[in-house]
Design an enzyme around this catalytic site. Sequence first.
Site, PDB file in Angstrom:
ATOM      1  N   ASP A 159       2.432  -6.965   2.636  1.00  0.00           N
ATOM      2  CA  ASP A 159       1.298  -6.137   3.064  1.00  0.00           C
ATOM      3  C   ASP A 159       1.811  -4.842   3.710  1.00  0.00           C
ATOM      4  O   ASP A 159       1.312  -4.412   4.747  1.00  0.00           O
ATOM      5  CB  ASP A 159       0.358  -6.904   4.007  1.00  0.00           C
ATOM      6  CG  ASP A 159      -0.993  -6.216   4.158  1.00  0.00           C
ATOM      7  OD1 ASP A 159      -1.229  -5.186   3.486  1.00  0.00           O
ATOM      8  OD2 ASP A 159      -1.819  -6.699   4.951  1.00  0.00           O
ATOM      9  N   HIS A 177       0.882  -1.169   0.000  1.00  0.00           N
ATOM     10  CA  HIS A 177       0.000   0.000   0.000  1.00  0.00           C
ATOM     11  C   HIS A 177       0.919   1.218   0.000  1.00  0.00           C
ATOM     12  O   HIS A 177       1.421   1.606   1.047  1.00  0.00           O
ATOM     13  CB  HIS A 177      -0.877   0.015   1.252  1.00  0.00           C
ATOM     14  CG  HIS A 177      -1.760  -1.192   1.391  1.00  0.00           C
ATOM     15  ND1 HIS A 177      -3.093  -1.176   1.058  1.00  0.00           N
ATOM     16  CD2 HIS A 177      -1.509  -2.458   1.817  1.00  0.00           C
ATOM     17  CE1 HIS A 177      -3.628  -2.373   1.280  1.00  0.00           C
ATOM     18  NE2 HIS A 177      -2.688  -3.169   1.751  1.00  0.00           N
ATOM     19  N   PHE A 178       1.176   1.772  -1.189  1.00  0.00           N
ATOM     20  CA  PHE A 178       2.081   2.925  -1.275  1.00  0.00           C
ATOM     21  C   PHE A 178       1.343   4.256  -1.118  1.00  0.00           C
ATOM     22  O   PHE A 178       1.922   5.322  -1.278  1.00  0.00           O
ATOM     23  CB  PHE A 178       2.929   2.864  -2.554  1.00  0.00           C
ATOM     24  CG  PHE A 178       4.105   1.901  -2.442  1.00  0.00           C
ATOM     25  CD1 PHE A 178       4.439   1.315  -1.225  1.00  0.00           C
ATOM     26  CD2 PHE A 178       4.879   1.598  -3.552  1.00  0.00           C
ATOM     27  CE1 PHE A 178       5.522   0.433  -1.109  1.00  0.00           C
ATOM     28  CE2 PHE A 178       5.977   0.723  -3.448  1.00  0.00           C
ATOM     29  CZ  PHE A 178       6.289   0.148  -2.230  1.00  0.00           C
TER      30      PHE A 178
HETATM   31 ZN   LIG Z   1      -3.205  -5.135   2.367  1.00  0.00          ZN
END
Ligand SMILES: [Zn+2]
Length: 437
Positions: A298, A58-59
Amino acid sequence: MNIVVEGKAFIKNKIQQVCIGIENGRISKIAKILPKGEENYRFKKEIILPAGIDIHVHFREPGFTYKEDFSTGTISAAFGGISCIFDMPNTKPPTVTKKTTLDKIELAKKKAYIDFGLYTGITDENFEKIEDIAKYCNAFKIYLGSSTNTLLLDEKNLKEFFTIIEESSDKPIMIHAEDEKCLNEHKKIERNLTDHLRARPDLCEVKAIQNILKYRNKKNKIHICHVSSADSIELLKNKKDKTSIGVTPHHVIFSKNIKKKTLPDSFYKVNPPLRTEFDVETLREHLTDGFIDILESDHSPHTYEEKNVDFDEAPSGLPGVETMYPIFLFWSRKNLLPLHRIVSLLCKKPAEILNIKKGEIAEGKDADLIIVDMKNIQKIKTETLHYKCEWTPYEGMRAIFPRYTFVRGKPVIEDYTLVGKKGYGKQVKNNKDEQEL
Ligand SMILES: [Zn+2]
């Protein structure tokens, strides 16, 4: 040959002394001896491994760039030996339409130091119109339960979506498997990691996986993200055909009773939650025996200030893209997990699942390599990582960081230093799309 890399390389499950010839970013020839190229690298004490692929980050761009962005995220990834990441859709605006998908591709193209792929989120609003978007994204993401800033697909729409996809696209479907109804039934005030586990019991993960297995169609390519409980593993045994399983580093390193805690509980708040020691042991066993297909970080950064609040108020998620491969390289050195399993979990299988030409040192694949000195063991320290959030749950743990990270034949990291260029990263295409071009 424009580039030749010579040394001890991990090829077909063993370390062999070879020359790797590279042309136009791809491995064109592997042989004992090759004529000199325009650029030549020779490594004596290090080993050459495929670079890692992190299919779950998740950038935070667009919308939350104070937490991370495509530049800081991909720089961190490169320092951690990752040559390609796949970014999740829970940004602001969320990546759920053709426009938001194309906009995010443009953003990432300008800022990425390594290659990338993108997921389009499937929700109750867009699941029927997905054919339009399918050719732009690399795969789809479904959340069956709420996490932080998530997009939900109701269980009742899941079956229909699986059918639509079966008829229109062979792209993989990545699923966050926690059942929303079950989570709502267990909701309560949380003060610590034990409460968080009670509020999100393994039962909810099992329920979601049961639904996936019940509704899925034969041709759907399904990947269950961050499987975290022994009961889920049990359920998936014998039913795993065409369903791949990912686990995160944090679920195989920490139980809810963290031994050497360096931060308050709220920093380790994550979904699915950290579970029991038995769950951790079970996951570790199946990393080794090959039942688990991949490791995915993640990577979900939040700032120190956002996490340093009452447990109940804290957002879920922790950073991990830079430390994942280095931690497991150290595991290999300690004989906790064999090197061939680590390469399969971090390189080969992720490339197979996302159907891209990376993840292996083999002719025809992208020349994505890392050069590792297995004797150079370092302690993980926040100050030496490159995240915007400026904290890590792995503070003080030992790891082996790569000396070089090559992406398509070019060093992005050289002698532990960033030499790559912003905007070098490209969106990866899956093998089929590439043939069509
Ligand atoms: Zn995630």
